[in-house]
Design a protein around this motif. Structure first.
Motif, short mmCIF file in Angstrom:
data_model
loop_
_atom_site.label_atom_id
_atom_site.label_comp_id
_atom_site.label_asym_id
_atom_site.label_seq_id
_atom_site.Cartn_x
_atom_site.Cartn_y
_atom_site.Cartn_z
N MET A 65 -3.55 -16.06 4.40
CA MET A 65 -2.70 -15.20 3.60
C MET A 65 -1.36 -15.02 4.33
O MET A 65 -1.33 -14.58 5.48
N ALA A 66 -0.28 -15.39 3.65
CA ALA A 66 1.05 -15.29 4.24
C ALA A 66 1.66 -13.93 3.94
O ALA A 66 1.45 -13.34 2.88
N ILE A 67 2.42 -13.43 4.92
CA ILE A 67 3.21 -12.22 4.75
C ILE A 67 4.65 -12.58 5.06
O ILE A 67 4.96 -13.05 6.16
N PHE A 124 6.69 -8.32 2.08
CA PHE A 124 6.93 -7.09 2.83
C PHE A 124 8.38 -6.65 2.64
O PHE A 124 9.31 -7.39 2.94
N ILE A 125 8.55 -5.45 2.12
CA ILE A 125 9.88 -4.86 1.92
C ILE A 125 10.03 -3.76 2.97
O ILE A 125 9.38 -2.71 2.87
N PRO A 126 10.85 -3.96 3.99
CA PRO A 126 10.91 -3.02 5.11
C PRO A 126 11.69 -1.75 4.82
O PRO A 126 12.44 -1.26 5.68
N PHE A 131 11.28 -0.14 -1.91
CA PHE A 131 9.96 -0.34 -2.52
C PHE A 131 9.73 0.66 -3.65
O PHE A 131 9.23 0.29 -4.73
N ALA A 132 10.10 1.92 -3.43
CA ALA A 132 9.92 2.95 -4.46
C ALA A 132 10.75 2.63 -5.70
O ALA A 132 10.32 2.88 -6.83
N ARG A 149 0.25 -13.22 -8.11
CA ARG A 149 -0.60 -12.88 -6.96
C ARG A 149 0.23 -12.71 -5.68
O ARG A 149 -0.16 -13.18 -4.60
N VAL A 150 1.36 -12.06 -5.83
CA VAL A 150 2.19 -11.68 -4.68
C VAL A 150 2.17 -10.16 -4.61
O VAL A 150 2.66 -9.47 -5.51
N TRP A 151 1.60 -9.64 -3.54
CA TRP A 151 1.44 -8.19 -3.43
C TRP A 151 2.66 -7.59 -2.73
O TRP A 151 3.00 -7.97 -1.60
N LEU A 152 3.30 -6.64 -3.39
CA LEU A 152 4.47 -5.97 -2.85
C LEU A 152 4.03 -4.84 -1.92
O LEU A 152 3.18 -4.03 -2.30
N THR A 153 4.62 -4.79 -0.73
CA THR A 153 4.24 -3.74 0.22
C THR A 153 5.48 -3.18 0.91
O THR A 153 6.47 -3.89 1.12
#
Length: 251
Positions: A65-67, A124-126, A131-132, A149-153
């Motif tokens: 799983m890539a981040i 990953f959104i730092p 993100f909000a 299937r790309v999970w936003l975090t």
């Protein structure tokens, strides 16, 4: 404080600097949560040349799983800048959504690879604020991410995700240990079975030895009795002989 804030704004105003900022934050979160050997930074998912900021190897040892860190900040800033004209802000908001969708497409195309057992990826959104904004005001972006299937975090969400991954590794390790324990218990059961057989044989031998010892004691008592009788006969014979001599002398 003002100087530091201005310096941070200058850093984040540059695209390359923002990318480095996100990568450093990502690496810190991963290192603080997961054990070495589980992750690899700047690594390909499969055989391709594209390298993700971080690649996790799942507990099965084959799934990946890539981040990848993405920081779409410029248009976001413009869209929330009250000093800008409404038209400019609306256009920036649309462009911001377009930027995020492009990042999602790039991540899906590069790092979701069926041949490498990588069926999902993480963006990953730092920034919690960025993100909000995506989650709260861009439902179409969220829907696209889920479909691909790309999970936003965000930093907080990524930490939660990494803790879940760590729990998965612990569960897998416990399963391995359970298998080892089960195997050892099987061996112990076999050893105990052999011990029981040998103990039964020993008990039989002890019982037989006890019976033999009783028989020996019986024989010993019989022999002793015979010796006592023999001694008694000898004593009687010894006593009787002098008496016969006395009678002869008297005659």
């Amino acid at each position: 404080l003002t100087t530091n804030v201005v310096s941070l704004q200058q850093v984040l105003s540059d695209k390359s600097a923002r990318g480095a900022f996100g990568e450093v934050q990502l690496e810190a979160l991963v290192r603080d949560t997961l054990s070495p050997g589980v992750y690899e930074f700047q690594a390909p998912v499969g055989a391709g040349r594209e390298k993700a900021d971080c690649v996790l190897t799942m507990p099965d040892g084959t799934s990946k799983m890539a981040i990848d860190s993405k920081f779409p900040l410029s248009n976001y800033r413009t869209s929330i800048d009250a000093t800008q004209a409404d038209a400019t802000r609306v256009l920036a908001k649309k462009q911001f959504a377009t930027d995020v969708k492009k990042h999602i497409n790039d991540i899906a195309n590069k790092y979701i690879q069926a041949e490498a057992n990588a069926d999902a990826a993480v963006m990953f959104i730092p920034s919690e604020a960025v993100f909000a904004e995506i989650i709260g005001n861009h439902a179409d972006v969220v829907a696209q991410a889920q479909a691909q299937r790309v999970w936003l975090t965000s930093p907080t969400n990524l930490m939660a995700l990494l803790h879940i991954v760590r729990a998965m590794f612990r569960d897998a390790e416990m399963r391995k240990q359970a298998a080892v324990i089960k195997a050892e218990l099987g061996k112990l059961g076999g050893d105990f079975g052999r011990f029981q057989e040998r103990m039964d044989k020993l008990a039989t031998h002890i019982k037989q030895a006890h019976e033999d010892a009783e028989n020996v004691q019986i024989s010993s008592r019989k022999i002793s009795t015979h010796f006592e009788r023999i001694k008694a006969v000898e004593i009687e014979a010894t006593v009787a002989a002098p008496m016969l001599d006395v009678k002869r002398d008297a005659l």
